[in-house]
Design a protein around this motif. Structure first.
Motif, short mmCIF file in Angstrom:
data_model
loop_
_atom_site.label_atom_id
_atom_site.label_comp_id
_atom_site.label_asym_id
_atom_site.label_seq_id
_atom_site.Cartn_x
_atom_site.Cartn_y
_atom_site.Cartn_z
N SER A 47 15.36 98.02 43.24
CA SER A 47 13.99 97.78 43.78
C SER A 47 13.07 98.21 42.25
N THR A 51 9.15 95.05 44.74
CA THR A 51 10.14 93.86 44.56
C THR A 51 11.42 94.26 44.57
N LYS A 72 13.77 89.65 52.15
CA LYS A 72 12.48 89.57 52.49
C LYS A 72 12.14 90.22 53.85
N ASN A 78 7.89 93.36 49.28
CA ASN A 78 6.76 92.13 48.99
C ASN A 78 7.22 91.01 48.54
N GLU A 79 8.28 91.02 47.65
CA GLU A 79 8.55 89.89 46.78
C GLU A 79 10.32 89.97 46.56
N VAL A 81 13.16 88.67 43.90
CA VAL A 81 13.83 87.80 42.63
C VAL A 81 15.22 87.79 42.78
#
Length: 91
Positions: A47, A51, A72, A78-79, A81
């Motif tokens: 984290s 994100t 998600k 929120n995002e 990767v």
């Protein structure tokens, strides 16, 4: 026997905010581990604020997509990767 009300530093445990990165990481990792259609034992969850970075190895592009969608879906994310690696199949 005496029963005490459950508290966490004087607050009901359900009311404690989940704003710690380790808590968010754990909730995402638990979500991935609970999914039957994803082999996430080699996936790392980190984290960075809200994100989530997913890295490591996963079996297929479809599994990677499902892992991202699952991450998600966790409250507080929120995002996501996607840095997942799909090993090459060798014959």
């Amino acid at each position: 026997m005496v029963f005490k009300e459950r508290t966490f530093f004087g607050t009901d445990p359900g009311d404690v905010a989940a704003d710690q990165p380790a808590d968010l990481e754990a909730r995402v990792a638990d979500t991935l581990a609970a999914m039957r259609d994803i082999e996430a034992s080699d996936v790392s969850v980190v984290s960075r604020g809200n994100t989530i970075v997913l890295s490591g190895f996963i079996g297929s592009p479809d599994e990677a997509d499902r892992a991202v969608e699952a991450a998600k879906s966790v409250e507080g994310v929120n995002e996501v990767v996607n840095q997942l690696t799909i090993p090459e199949m060798r014959n």
